[in-house]
Design an enzyme around this catalytic site. Structure first.
Site, PDB file in Angstrom:
ATOM      1  N   HIS A 119       0.834  -1.209   0.000  1.00 15.03           N
ATOM      2  CA  HIS A 119       0.000   0.000   0.000  1.00 15.03           C
ATOM      3  C   HIS A 119       0.864   1.253   0.000  1.00 15.03           C
ATOM      4  CE1 HIS A 119       0.402   0.647   4.438  1.00 15.03           C
ATOM      5  NE2 HIS A 119       0.337  -0.668   4.517  1.00 15.03           N
ATOM      6  N   ASP A 121      -0.151   4.287   1.159  1.00 18.94           N
ATOM      7  CA  ASP A 121      -0.410   5.238   2.241  1.00 18.94           C
ATOM      8  C   ASP A 121       0.366   4.883   3.501  1.00 18.94           C
ATOM      9  OD1 ASP A 121      -2.177   2.965   2.410  1.00 18.94           O
ATOM     10  OD2 ASP A 121      -3.334   4.023   3.941  1.00 18.94           O
ATOM     11  N   ASP A 154       6.536   0.097   6.612  1.00 18.27           N
ATOM     12  CA  ASP A 154       5.095  -0.081   6.411  1.00 18.27           C
ATOM     13  C   ASP A 154       4.545   1.011   5.498  1.00 18.27           C
ATOM     14  OD1 ASP A 154       2.440  -0.870   6.696  1.00 18.27           O
ATOM     15  OD2 ASP A 154       2.188   0.201   8.583  1.00 18.27           O
ATOM     16  N   GLU A 188      -5.068   1.708   3.006  1.00 19.14           N
ATOM     17  CA  GLU A 188      -4.988   0.529   3.868  1.00 19.14           C
ATOM     18  C   GLU A 188      -5.014   0.904   5.338  1.00 19.14           C
ATOM     19  OE1 GLU A 188      -3.255  -2.618   6.357  1.00 19.14           O
ATOM     20  OE2 GLU A 188      -2.486  -0.587   6.016  1.00 19.14           O
ATOM     21  N   GLU A 189      -4.345   2.003   5.674  1.00 19.75           N
ATOM     22  CA  GLU A 189      -4.232   2.386   7.078  1.00 19.75           C
ATOM     23  C   GLU A 189      -5.563   2.839   7.685  1.00 19.75           C
ATOM     24  OE1 GLU A 189      -1.821   1.559   8.654  1.00 19.75           O
ATOM     25  OE2 GLU A 189       0.021   1.674   7.473  1.00 19.75           O
ATOM     26  N   ASP A 215       0.424 -10.469   0.708  1.00 21.36           N
ATOM     27  CA  ASP A 215       0.333  -9.104   1.223  1.00 21.36           C
ATOM     28  C   ASP A 215       1.310  -8.952   2.379  1.00 21.36           C
ATOM     29  OD1 ASP A 215      -0.546  -6.516   1.533  1.00 21.36           O
ATOM     30  OD2 ASP A 215      -2.488  -7.012   2.380  1.00 21.36           O
ATOM     31  N   HIS A 459       4.599   1.840  13.069  1.00 18.35           N
ATOM     32  CA  HIS A 459       3.653   2.928  13.363  1.00 18.35           C
ATOM     33  C   HIS A 459       4.189   3.856  14.444  1.00 18.35           C
ATOM     34  CE1 HIS A 459      -0.382   1.211  11.634  1.00 18.35           C
ATOM     35  NE2 HIS A 459       0.611   1.176  10.768  1.00 18.35           N
TER      36      HIS A 459
END
Length: 500
Positions: A119, A121, A154, A188-189, A215, A459
């Site tokens: 992803h 984002d 990520d 996605e987030e 994924d 994160h």
């Protein structure tokens, strides 16, 4: 009498020891025997620079605004087109909202296609923590052997590594046997409702049935699993479900000088305390059992004995695992009290109190089952229950005895020499859950190395990836495509080494 009793006890102890030793010794390694993959000629500095440049785009997604940071997504996509010219010339590119779908047509129309996901984002940086970063989070800095920035791990690292692999294969004249799709969501987030959902619907409308989906997900961990002195590559074969339940209670407000015997705050607090005290049951069956059976032969000492004899040590091991937050989450559907609202003045009894409880569901449990558990546990019909939007059931569990899983397993072993490959359960949510209607084989694995000090970067602050690890990621995807297209099953335990 006493000597006979002691003799009997000794015989029983010897018999038990014999059973434990037998089970331990017959617990053979399930790891594939493969030769390392051939080195990949790659300009490492240039590849690292391309990822660093991608990290400079602030592609932060929004749940409420589909056009938030639209210029940043457009900038990233323009950079990708410039950085990977062969890919963009050879693959069909479709834009769905701000999400991307690439199609690399294979030579065998009868071969089921594969889908790789990542992803675009990223999550925002927590306000007030910007100064804690060793390098600014959106500067894409290359320093001390690392690529620093939000998204390095990520999940722009996976996205760029996949493109690097395809670009290298195209440069070498490689033509895939099976069609390969690259699906890159832009939200996605925040759940993937606009990106992955739309991409999955588009492929389904075209009648696409996928051999496998790969994924992001679990990692190559180092020094995290006690008793294991090798890296552990955990391949997610399922992910937990998700549901947030709102609890609301309404009562007549009043003056604090004349409180009733039961207040809104007290009653709701009691309900929440019951939920926290009476968790959904834990189990060593299912996925946990396969994970431990795979790990047992690779462990040393008492850990190997215990894992090879769960019939005896299972209850003790389960109690120990329940003490840790991450290990407890592998064994049960978890209960997390996340929001509580009540009152706005110190001398007024509130007329309303509400709270939110988040559950992460183990495969085999369901949203309906969780709701019934909440009703039964709180045992208070005055408390109204409702489910927040965005809930999802637990995913199916992908089998590990398929050619698709073996190809993935084999690739990990070829690229990450000495790593123990273990099936596992993803505790969070990924975009791949939206593709369940298109494939029976959905795997969640990021070829990212992580030690105990790295987990907080996810994160969090100081997200980064080592340049050497990023090169491994590129090699992983490069090798996986070759392995996935191979005819015949990969080598199994005890088989001759597979070619690199």
């Amino acid at each position: 009498m006493l000597p006979r009793l002691l003799a009997g006890l000794l015989a029983a102890a010897l018999a038990l020891a014999g059973v434990l030793a037998f089970n331990t010794l017959r617990s053979e390694s399930r790891q594939l025997r493969v030769a390392p993959a051939a080195p990949l000629a790659l300009d490492e500095a240039a590849a690292a620079g391309r990822l660093a440049a991608a990290l400079r785009w602030r592609t932060i997604s929004s749940a409420s605004d589909a056009e938030a940071n639209a210029d940043q997504f457009a900038g990233l996509q323009a950079q990708l087109a410039q950085a990977f010219p062969r890919l963009h010339a050879a693959l069909k590119r479709e834009v769905v909202g701000h999400s991307l779908l690439y199609t690399w047509r294979g030579s065998d129309a009868a071969a089921p296609p594969a889908l790789w996901m990542a992803h675009q984002d990223v999550v925002p940086v927590a306000p007030g923590t910007e100064a804690d970063w060793q390098q600014p989070p959106f500067d894409g800095v290359l320093k001390d052997g690392f690529i620093w920035g939000r998204g390095a791990w990520d999940d722009k690292g996976s996205l760029l590594a996949q493109m690097e692999a395809v670009e290298a294969l195209l440069a070498a004249g490689y033509a895939p046997r099976q069609t390969l799709y690259l699906a890159y969501g832009a939200d996605e987030e925040v759940g993937g409702g606009r990106g992955a959902v739309a991409l999955a619907a588009l492929l389904k409308s075209r009648g696409v049935r996928l051999a496998y989906v790969l994924d992001e997900g679990m990692l190559v961990t180092e020094g995290i699993l006690a008793g294991l002195d090798k890296p552990a590559a955990l391949i997610g074969v399922a992910e937990k479900g998700y549901v947030s339940v709102d609890l609301a209670l309404a009562m007549a407000p009043g003056h604090s000088s004349m409180p009733p015997r039961a207040s809104a705050i007290g009653m709701l607090s009691t309900a929440l305390a019951r939920l926290e005290r009476n968790q959904l049951p834990a189990s060593m069956d299912g996925m946990a059992q396969e994970m431990f059976a795979t790990l047992a032969p690779e462990m040393g000492g008492l850990q190997r004995v215990a894992l090879a004899n769960l019939w005896l040590f299972g209850p003790l091991l389960q109690r120990q695992l329940e003490q840790g937050a991450s290990t407890n989450a592998m064994l049960r559907s978890t209960t997390a009290l996340t929001i509580f609202h009540a009152g706005n003045k110190d001398n007024v009894l509130p007329g309303k109190a509400d709270a939110t409880v988040n559950f992460r569901l183990l495969p085999g449990d369901s949203v309906a089952g969780v709701l019934e558990h909440v009703r039964r546990t709180i045992d208070n019909p005055a408390i109204r229950l409702s489910v927040q939007p965005g809930q999802s059931e637990p995913s199916r569990v992908s089998r590990t005895d398929t050619a698709q899983y073996r190809a993935l397993n084999r690739t990990v072993r070829q690229v990450f020499a000495g790593a123990v490959v273990v099936p596992g359960l993803v505790l969070g949510a990924t975009d791949s859950r939206h593709f369940e209607a298109l494939s029976d084989n959905i795997f969640k694995f990021s070829p990212v190395r992580a030690g105990p000090d790295d987990l907080a970067r996810f994160h969090g602050t100081n997200e980064r990836i080592a340049v050497k690890n990023y090169v491994e990621m590129i090699r992983f995807y490069h090798q996986l495509l070759r392995n996935s297209a191979a005819d015949g099953a990969p080598a199994g335990p005890g088989a001759a080494p597979a070619p690199g």
